[in-house]
Write an enzyme that holds these catalytic residues in place. Structure first.
Site, PDB file in Angstrom:
ATOM      1  N   ASN A  93      48.496  21.413  -6.025  1.00  0.00           N
ATOM      2  CA  ASN A  93      48.881  20.520  -7.363  1.00  0.00           C
ATOM      3  C   ASN A  93      49.957  19.239  -7.382  1.00  0.00           C
ATOM      4  O   ASN A  93      50.846  19.872  -7.020  1.00  0.00           O
ATOM      5  CB  ASN A  93      49.377  20.975  -8.931  1.00  0.00           C
ATOM      6  CG  ASN A  93      47.720  21.826  -8.719  1.00  0.00           C
ATOM      7  OD1 ASN A  93      46.666  21.712  -8.552  1.00  0.00           O
ATOM      8  ND2 ASN A  93      48.127  23.397  -9.648  1.00  0.00           N
ATOM      9  N   HIS A 110      49.470  18.108  -1.444  1.00  0.00           N
ATOM     10  CA  HIS A 110      49.198  16.959  -1.671  1.00  0.00           C
ATOM     11  C   HIS A 110      49.909  16.136  -2.132  1.00  0.00           C
ATOM     12  O   HIS A 110      49.411  14.846  -2.154  1.00  0.00           O
ATOM     13  CB  HIS A 110      47.930  16.812  -2.695  1.00  0.00           C
ATOM     14  CG  HIS A 110      46.180  17.733  -2.824  1.00  0.00           C
ATOM     15  ND1 HIS A 110      45.673  18.146  -2.564  1.00  0.00           N
ATOM     16  CD2 HIS A 110      46.716  18.373  -0.936  1.00  0.00           C
ATOM     17  CE1 HIS A 110      44.818  18.785  -2.501  1.00  0.00           C
ATOM     18  NE2 HIS A 110      45.187  18.540  -0.779  1.00  0.00           N
ATOM     19  N   THR A 178      41.209  27.382  -7.467  1.00  0.00           N
ATOM     20  CA  THR A 178      40.802  26.753  -6.716  1.00  0.00           C
ATOM     21  C   THR A 178      39.917  27.386  -6.469  1.00  0.00           C
ATOM     22  O   THR A 178      39.295  28.006  -6.145  1.00  0.00           O
ATOM     23  CB  THR A 178      41.838  26.260  -5.588  1.00  0.00           C
ATOM     24  OG1 THR A 178      41.389  25.437  -4.701  1.00  0.00           O
ATOM     25  CG2 THR A 178      42.628  27.591  -4.430  1.00  0.00           C
ATOM     26  N   SER A 179      39.570  26.406  -6.140  1.00  0.00           N
ATOM     27  CA  SER A 179      37.881  26.598  -5.006  1.00  0.00           C
ATOM     28  C   SER A 179      37.853  27.403  -4.019  1.00  0.00           C
ATOM     29  O   SER A 179      38.290  27.351  -3.118  1.00  0.00           O
ATOM     30  CB  SER A 179      36.864  25.736  -5.289  1.00  0.00           C
ATOM     31  OG  SER A 179      35.360  25.992  -4.054  1.00  0.00           O
ATOM     32  N   ASN A 203      40.413  33.057 -10.573  1.00  0.00           N
ATOM     33  CA  ASN A 203      39.078  32.203 -11.345  1.00  0.00           C
ATOM     34  C   ASN A 203      38.817  32.407 -12.534  1.00  0.00           C
ATOM     35  O   ASN A 203      38.604  33.466 -12.868  1.00  0.00           O
ATOM     36  CB  ASN A 203      38.424  31.699  -9.680  1.00  0.00           C
ATOM     37  CG  ASN A 203      38.585  30.501  -9.204  1.00  0.00           C
ATOM     38  OD1 ASN A 203      39.641  29.323  -9.458  1.00  0.00           O
ATOM     39  ND2 ASN A 203      38.673  30.382  -7.885  1.00  0.00           N
ATOM     40  N   LEU A 204      38.321  31.378 -12.895  1.00  0.00           N
ATOM     41  CA  LEU A 204      37.824  31.906 -14.693  1.00  0.00           C
ATOM     42  C   LEU A 204      36.300  31.737 -14.702  1.00  0.00           C
ATOM     43  O   LEU A 204      35.836  33.369 -14.767  1.00  0.00           O
ATOM     44  CB  LEU A 204      37.646  30.053 -14.629  1.00  0.00           C
ATOM     45  CG  LEU A 204      38.421  29.397 -15.681  1.00  0.00           C
ATOM     46  CD1 LEU A 204      37.850  28.466 -16.665  1.00  0.00           C
ATOM     47  CD2 LEU A 204      39.010  30.210 -16.920  1.00  0.00           C
ATOM     48  N   ALA A 221      44.374  32.556 -15.603  1.00  0.00           N
ATOM     49  CA  ALA A 221      45.083  32.689 -14.600  1.00  0.00           C
ATOM     50  C   ALA A 221      46.158  33.109 -15.894  1.00  0.00           C
ATOM     51  O   ALA A 221      46.849  34.584 -15.380  1.00  0.00           O
ATOM     52  CB  ALA A 221      45.360  31.739 -13.425  1.00  0.00           C
TER      53      ALA A 221
END
Ligand code: ZN
Length: 235
Positions: A93, A110, A178-179, A203-204, A221
């Site tokens: 992020n 990133h 994150t995937s 994860n969701l 989370a």
């Protein structure tokens, strides 16, 4: 969950920021905050029209500046402060919600929205204000060479030497929001697992049948991570 871990590594992605209301800053369907990626998130776009790209990130700053950390960020900060072993945070992020929650040494692979990098001298400056094609580098004093310190598509991720070192030495790897099947998370868990770490995915919903993850914890989370941290701290 055995003994006390010596080196915990947590990787966070867009999902943890989404719970703070920052849902748009991600590359889904080729869109980057609702703009085509090739207009605002490639080095070619920046070379072609730096004013436009600077404006795009400048306009994004107020929302990210105002965003507040949620219980997941706070739980990770608490873990960093109170856990007897080392706890390192790697994030995809570009917001600063981990820092706002009190975390230190966060590796932003990133980049960060509040930073610009000088293409002349390579130094990074921090600013929540406007950075544009006339901004003077505070280090080398050259004007017009600042680029948003955001990793554009086709550029290398930041801090990767440190990330590799952490992944190879961690004994607990935790991925949050994150995937688990898309780079870089998929590669990170694979490295950590190969070097012997126990691995968790928060994860969701389940994003993967990625067998490098030992445990899949589903849900927000902000709800699941504080409980996990309490269990770790109780050991
Ligand atoms: Zn410079």
């Amino acid at each position: 969950m055995p003994q006390t871990y010596k080196n915990i590594v947590v990787l966070t992605g867009a999902g943890i920021s989404a719970e703070s209301g920052l849902a748009t800053f991600r590359a889904a369907n080729g869109l980057w905050n609702n703009h085509p990626v090739e207009e605002v998130a490639t080095i070619e776009a920046f070379q072609r029209n730096p004013e436009y790209v600077h404006d795009f990130y400048n306009e994004m700053k107020p929302e990210l500046y105002g965003a507040k950390p949620n219980p997941a960020h706070l739980a990770l900060s608490k873990l960093q402060k109170e856990y007897p072993g080392k706890v390192s945070i790697i994030t995809q992020n570009v917001d600063t919600l981990h820092e706002k929650a009190g975390s230190n040494g966060v590796l932003h692979i990133h980049g960060q929205i509040n930073q610009a990098v000088c293409l002349n001298c390579g130094q990074v400056m921090e600013s929540w204000g406007e950075v544009n094609t006339e901004t003077v580098c505070p280090h080398c004093q050259v004007a017009g060479m600042m680029k948003p310190n955001i990793v554009f598509f086709g550029e290398s991720l930041l801090c990767m030497n440190e990330v590799d070192r952490l992944l190879q030495s961690c004994d607990l790897f935790v991925s949050v929001g994150t995937s688990g099947v898309v780079f870089p998370a998929a590669a990170f868990v694979q490295i950590a697992k190969q070097y012997g770490a126990e691995t968790y995915e928060f994860n969701l919903e389940t994003t993967s049948n990625n067998f490098y993850f030992d445990h899949h914890i589903m849900g927000k989370a902000g709800e699941t991570l504080p409980k996990f941290v309490e269990v770790l701290l109780a050991k």
